[in-house]
Design a protein around this motif. Structure first.
Motif, PDB file in Angstrom:
ATOM      1  N   GLY B  40       0.759  -1.206   0.018  1.00 43.22           N
ATOM      2  CA  GLY B  40      -0.133  -0.085   0.051  1.00 43.22           C
ATOM      3  C   GLY B  40       0.627   1.328   0.068  1.00 43.22           C
ATOM      4  N   ILE B  43       2.207   1.739  -3.659  1.00 44.28           N
ATOM      5  CA  ILE B  43       1.063   2.247  -4.418  1.00 44.28           C
ATOM      6  C   ILE B  43       0.522   3.820  -4.094  1.00 44.28           C
ATOM      7  CG2 ILE B  43      -1.571   1.724  -5.203  1.00 44.28           C
ATOM      8  CD1 ILE B  43      -0.965  -1.278  -4.911  1.00 44.28           C
ATOM      9  N   ALA B  44       0.282   3.936  -2.859  1.00 43.04           N
ATOM     10  CA  ALA B  44       0.034   5.333  -2.248  1.00 43.04           C
ATOM     11  C   ALA B  44       1.010   6.362  -2.573  1.00 43.04           C
ATOM     12  CB  ALA B  44      -0.400   5.275  -0.714  1.00 43.04           C
ATOM     13  N   ILE B  62     -10.416   2.331  -5.470  1.00 40.34           N
ATOM     14  CA  ILE B  62      -9.667   1.909  -4.018  1.00 40.34           C
ATOM     15  C   ILE B  62     -10.585   2.369  -2.717  1.00 40.34           C
ATOM     16  CG2 ILE B  62      -7.722   2.529  -2.258  1.00 40.34           C
ATOM     17  CD1 ILE B  62      -6.850   0.543  -4.713  1.00 40.34           C
ATOM     18  N   ILE B 112      -4.089   2.140   1.618  1.00 47.01           N
ATOM     19  CA  ILE B 112      -3.861   3.104   0.602  1.00 47.01           C
ATOM     20  C   ILE B 112      -4.832   4.393   0.690  1.00 47.01           C
ATOM     21  CG2 ILE B 112      -4.158   3.403  -1.899  1.00 47.01           C
ATOM     22  CD1 ILE B 112      -3.456   0.475  -2.369  1.00 47.01           C
ATOM     23  N   SER B 113      -6.038   4.235   0.983  1.00 47.32           N
ATOM     24  CA  SER B 113      -6.766   5.179   1.384  1.00 47.32           C
ATOM     25  C   SER B 113      -6.436   6.002   2.208  1.00 47.32           C
ATOM     26  CB  SER B 113      -8.246   4.892   1.487  1.00 47.32           C
ATOM     27  OG  SER B 113      -9.021   5.653   1.503  1.00 47.32           O
ATOM     28  N   TRP B 116      -3.093   7.941   1.155  1.00 50.34           N
ATOM     29  CA  TRP B 116      -3.360   8.772  -0.015  1.00 50.34           C
ATOM     30  C   TRP B 116      -3.901  10.084   0.763  1.00 50.34           C
ATOM     31  CZ3 TRP B 116      -7.489  11.112  -2.024  1.00 50.34           C
ATOM     32  CH2 TRP B 116      -7.316  11.911  -3.341  1.00 50.34           C
TER      33      TRP B 116
END
Lengths: 219, 228
Positions: B40, B43-44, B62, B112-113, B116
């Motif tokens: 994560g 990706i983030a 996501i 990720i959320s 981000w």
């Protein structure tokens, strides 16, 4: 024979404050080793112009050529050769030394050599002994000088500065002027900066671009 | 009051099975959070630092995946890991591997959320500075992580808390096997069905204490991050 211009600007129109006002440069050429001051009232688009030159903002209308090719083609080159310093610069968390190391990131130097370079640059900007200072403890003027040192360590071909002496006292102004003189008069750096400081312009013997009524009208 | 007293005495007596189950839950959650955190974070960071086509769509996808129920994740992974599934020859179904992978997939959108959202709150000048200084990809990543240590810790703690309290994945992929894949949540479900209410309650109390502990820690780190 005139050297090839570093930047060639044609009919640049940039909307800059979200109120639909347009900053317009009909034609401008910036040569290598040029020293240029952009002067004009607050909110006239000086910062937007510098950010556009640095590639931080897209060119919305018109064209800017860097070394003969449109800016977007040279995006990678631009980040390696052009450095912009904000009026209120962002310093990373941690010490002054750690911040300056980021400026030296591309150099293949030993830790000892890096330390030496950092000591020299700190001396040049009048902040010797500041290596271990936490960046959150610095005044606005000191923070600007650290950001300037960080940018100088990168040895950029083009240095774009936003109001370099706005937060500086008399002594800091003198130090900044000397540091800029050294990189422009003795080095090969092209310097473009936004300012209201007439004395800085005189000391650096710069070409002045004046912005009036959102247009570059006198230079 | 009697069931609570019995549950407390089970805890205080250091019941071996209860504490083994707690340990299993914690280790599964730890490894799955670390795995999700590792993937994560990458990706983030890329989503934060780079603009690419369908970036917004990717972020909203996501965020939507955060709402997927754990049983659905368990069901899909069961399809992959069951004997007739594409990964059936690994023989991981009803093993800790299956639970950890399932929980990681569940935790990934959460990590990720959170990351981000946290990265998006960093001052715009930070991103402009690393760009204009010509930083390499690795330097950009390192500086972004260093600027948002609090966000990183919170994302991991929040996802750890969510994984610790999930039941669907552990039940479907772990099989609730005693002394092997039985977690606190699956044990609570089982013991309640069997009428062993005290045992279930003891595990419930411990799960509640752990959840409160994790949330308190998350809150304190957030508050500390806000002050600095």
């Amino acid at each position: 024979m005139n050297p090839e211009p570093l930047f060639r600007i044609r009919n640049l129109k940039v909307e800059f404050n979200g109120r639909g006002e347009i900053f317009h440069i009909p034609q401008l050429e910036i040569l290598p080793k040029d020293r240029i001051a952009i002067m004009g009232p607050n909110g006239s688009g000086k910062t937007t112009f510098l950010k556009t030159l640095s590639g931080l903002l897209e060119v919305p209308s018109g064209t800017i050529f860097y070394k003969g090719a449109p800016l977007r083609v040279h995006r990678r080159k631009l980040t390696q050769e052009v450095t912009y310093v904000h009026q209120h610069p962002y310093l990373f968390r941690g010490s002054v030394y750690r911040n300056l190391l980021v400026g030296l990131h591309s150099a293949t130097l030993t830790p000892k050599e890096k330390k030496h370079h950092i000591q020299i640059i700190l001396e040049r900007i009048g902040l010797s002994g500041y290596e271990e200072r936490d960046t959150r403890e610095l005044s606005g003027g000191e923070a600007y000088r650290v950001a300037l040192a960080r940018a100088l360590l990168k040895e950029p071909q083009v240095l774009l500065l936003d109001e370099p002496t706005a937060q500086a006292d008399q002594e800091a102004k003198r130090i900044i002027t000397e540091a800029l003189k050294q990189v422009t008069h003795k080095g090969n750096t092209t310097l473009i900066f936004a300012t209201h400081d007439e004395s800085l312009c005189r000391n650096l013997e710069v070409r002045i671009l004046r912005i009036e009524e959102f247009s570059l009208c006198r230079y | 009051m009697k069931p609570i007293q019995s549950a407390l005495s089970l805890i205080l007596s250091g019941n071996r099975e209860i504490f083994f189950t707690v340990g299993t839950s914690l280790s599964f959650s730890f490894f799955s959070t670390m795995l999700a955190g590792f993937i994560g974070l990458g990706i983030a960071t890329i989503v934060t630092l780079y603009r690419f086509p369908l970036r917004r769509f990717f972020i909203s996808l996501i965020t939507s995946l955060m709402a997927v129920p754990t049983v659905v994740v368990g069901l899909v992974m069961y399809g992959f890991l069951s004997r007739s599934g594409p990964l059936g020859n690994l023989g991981w179904l009803y093993t800790p591997y299956a639970v950890i992978i399932g929980q990681s997939i569940f935790a990934l959108p959460i990590v990720i959320s959170y990351l981000w959202t946290g990265f998006s709150k960093i001052d715009l000048r930070f991103f402009e500075t690393i760009h204009t200084l010509g930083c390499s990809f690795s330097t950009k990543c390192f500086l972004t992580w260093r600027e948002s240590q609090t966000v990183l810790t919170n994302a991991l703690l929040s996802s750890f808390g969510r994984v610790l309290s999930e039941v669907g994945i552990s039940m479907m992929l772990g099989g609730n096997i005693r002394w092997y894949t039985r977690t606190m949540t699956t044990a609570i479900a089982l013991e309640t069905n069997r009428g062993e209410y005290e045992q279930a309650l003891a595990l419930g109390i411990l799960l509640l204490l752990l959840s409160i502990g994790i949330n308190t820690l998350t809150f304190r780190i957030s508050a500390q991050g806000g002050r600095t």
